[in-house]
Design a protein around this motif. Sequence first.
Motif, PDB file in Angstrom:
ATOM      1  N   LYS A  45     114.446  63.560  71.656  1.00 38.27           N
ATOM      2  CA  LYS A  45     113.285  64.206  72.498  1.00 38.27           C
ATOM      3  C   LYS A  45     113.137  65.801  72.687  1.00 38.27           C
ATOM      4  O   LYS A  45     112.092  66.125  72.080  1.00 38.27           O
ATOM      5  N   GLY A  46     114.365  66.373  72.560  1.00 36.65           N
ATOM      6  CA  GLY A  46     114.166  67.902  72.434  1.00 36.65           C
ATOM      7  C   GLY A  46     113.704  68.376  71.059  1.00 36.65           C
ATOM      8  O   GLY A  46     112.953  69.203  71.099  1.00 36.65           O
ATOM      9  N   LEU A  47     114.057  67.558  70.066  1.00 35.37           N
ATOM     10  CA  LEU A  47     113.903  68.185  68.724  1.00 35.37           C
ATOM     11  C   LEU A  47     112.367  67.946  68.486  1.00 35.37           C
ATOM     12  O   LEU A  47     111.612  68.636  68.093  1.00 35.37           O
ATOM     13  N   ALA A  48     111.740  66.939  68.771  1.00 41.13           N
ATOM     14  CA  ALA A  48     110.331  66.408  68.865  1.00 41.13           C
ATOM     15  C   ALA A  48     109.595  67.267  69.658  1.00 41.13           C
ATOM     16  O   ALA A  48     108.636  67.759  69.038  1.00 41.13           O
ATOM     17  N   HIS A  49     110.175  67.698  70.665  1.00 32.00           N
ATOM     18  CA  HIS A  49     109.324  68.672  71.566  1.00 32.00           C
ATOM     19  C   HIS A  49     109.140  69.997  70.970  1.00 32.00           C
ATOM     20  O   HIS A  49     108.257  70.626  70.910  1.00 32.00           O
ATOM     21  N   ASN A  50     110.271  70.359  70.467  1.00 30.25           N
ATOM     22  CA  ASN A  50     110.110  71.866  69.923  1.00 30.25           C
ATOM     23  C   ASN A  50     109.112  71.854  68.561  1.00 30.25           C
ATOM     24  O   ASN A  50     108.622  72.729  68.344  1.00 30.25           O
ATOM     25  N   ILE A  51     109.246  70.874  67.727  1.00 31.60           N
ATOM     26  CA  ILE A  51     108.351  70.606  66.645  1.00 31.60           C
ATOM     27  C   ILE A  51     106.895  70.465  67.037  1.00 31.60           C
ATOM     28  O   ILE A  51     106.090  71.286  66.557  1.00 31.60           O
ATOM     29  N   ASN A  52     106.679  69.398  68.069  1.00 38.93           N
ATOM     30  CA  ASN A  52     105.214  69.484  68.564  1.00 38.93           C
ATOM     31  C   ASN A  52     104.739  70.876  68.982  1.00 38.93           C
ATOM     32  O   ASN A  52     103.514  71.041  68.857  1.00 38.93           O
ATOM     33  N   GLY A  53     105.489  71.308  69.991  1.00 40.56           N
ATOM     34  CA  GLY A  53     104.990  72.545  70.457  1.00 40.56           C
ATOM     35  C   GLY A  53     104.619  73.819  69.792  1.00 40.56           C
ATOM     36  O   GLY A  53     103.586  74.257  69.892  1.00 40.56           O
ATOM     37  N   ALA A  54     105.601  73.892  68.746  1.00 40.33           N
ATOM     38  CA  ALA A  54     105.366  75.054  67.556  1.00 40.33           C
ATOM     39  C   ALA A  54     104.189  74.639  66.876  1.00 40.33           C
ATOM     40  O   ALA A  54     103.377  75.515  66.729  1.00 40.33           O
ATOM     41  N   LEU A  55     103.948  73.539  66.447  1.00 40.87           N
ATOM     42  CA  LEU A  55     102.701  73.181  65.462  1.00 40.87           C
ATOM     43  C   LEU A  55     101.543  73.086  66.466  1.00 40.87           C
ATOM     44  O   LEU A  55     100.339  73.366  65.945  1.00 40.87           O
ATOM     45  N   THR A  56     101.286  72.551  67.676  1.00 42.32           N
ATOM     46  CA  THR A  56     100.458  72.613  68.460  1.00 42.32           C
ATOM     47  C   THR A  56      99.841  74.061  68.473  1.00 42.32           C
ATOM     48  O   THR A  56      98.764  74.440  68.461  1.00 42.32           O
ATOM     49  N   LYS A  57     100.723  74.948  68.751  1.00 49.96           N
ATOM     50  CA  LYS A  57     100.264  76.460  69.005  1.00 49.96           C
ATOM     51  C   LYS A  57      99.666  77.010  67.797  1.00 49.96           C
ATOM     52  O   LYS A  57      98.679  77.573  67.935  1.00 49.96           O
TER      53      LYS A  57
END
Length: 140
Positions: A45-57
């Motif tokens: 979950k933490g790994l997915a959150h980091n990836i999604n947050g950066a790409l969303t920004k």
Amino acid sequence: MSTEHGFQPSEPQHAVQTALAELIETFAHMGVQVHDFQGTPDALKGLAHNINGALTKIAQLQGQVDPTVLIPADVVQYVVDGRNPDVYTREFVEAVRRLTQHLRGKRAAFHHFQHVLRDKMESEFPELKVDLDNLVENGV
């Protein structure tokens, strides 16, 4: 934010630069997470959150960059090859500096040749002294 060469990026470009820097930092952090990945649901979950947050920004900033700003293909290839574009800029500036020095040397040599030629022509054709002096004065 200005660079060492005095270039001042626009506000949207600065935002993209900042977001890309954060993305790179996130990728480094993800590399550590992947290396230490325990396979637990919380770690995933933490790994997915980091990836999604950066790409969303980055995706949110996509429409804010001026599309007329062109990046030379050489610079893009430099980055694709994993090299620092600042090194490309430094090498380009150095190449321009060397070329400028070379051209200054040529100009000085032609200037010297012009005076030698004028002096030789003046010694052979003294009646042309005024015309030769006018040519040299006018940079012809």
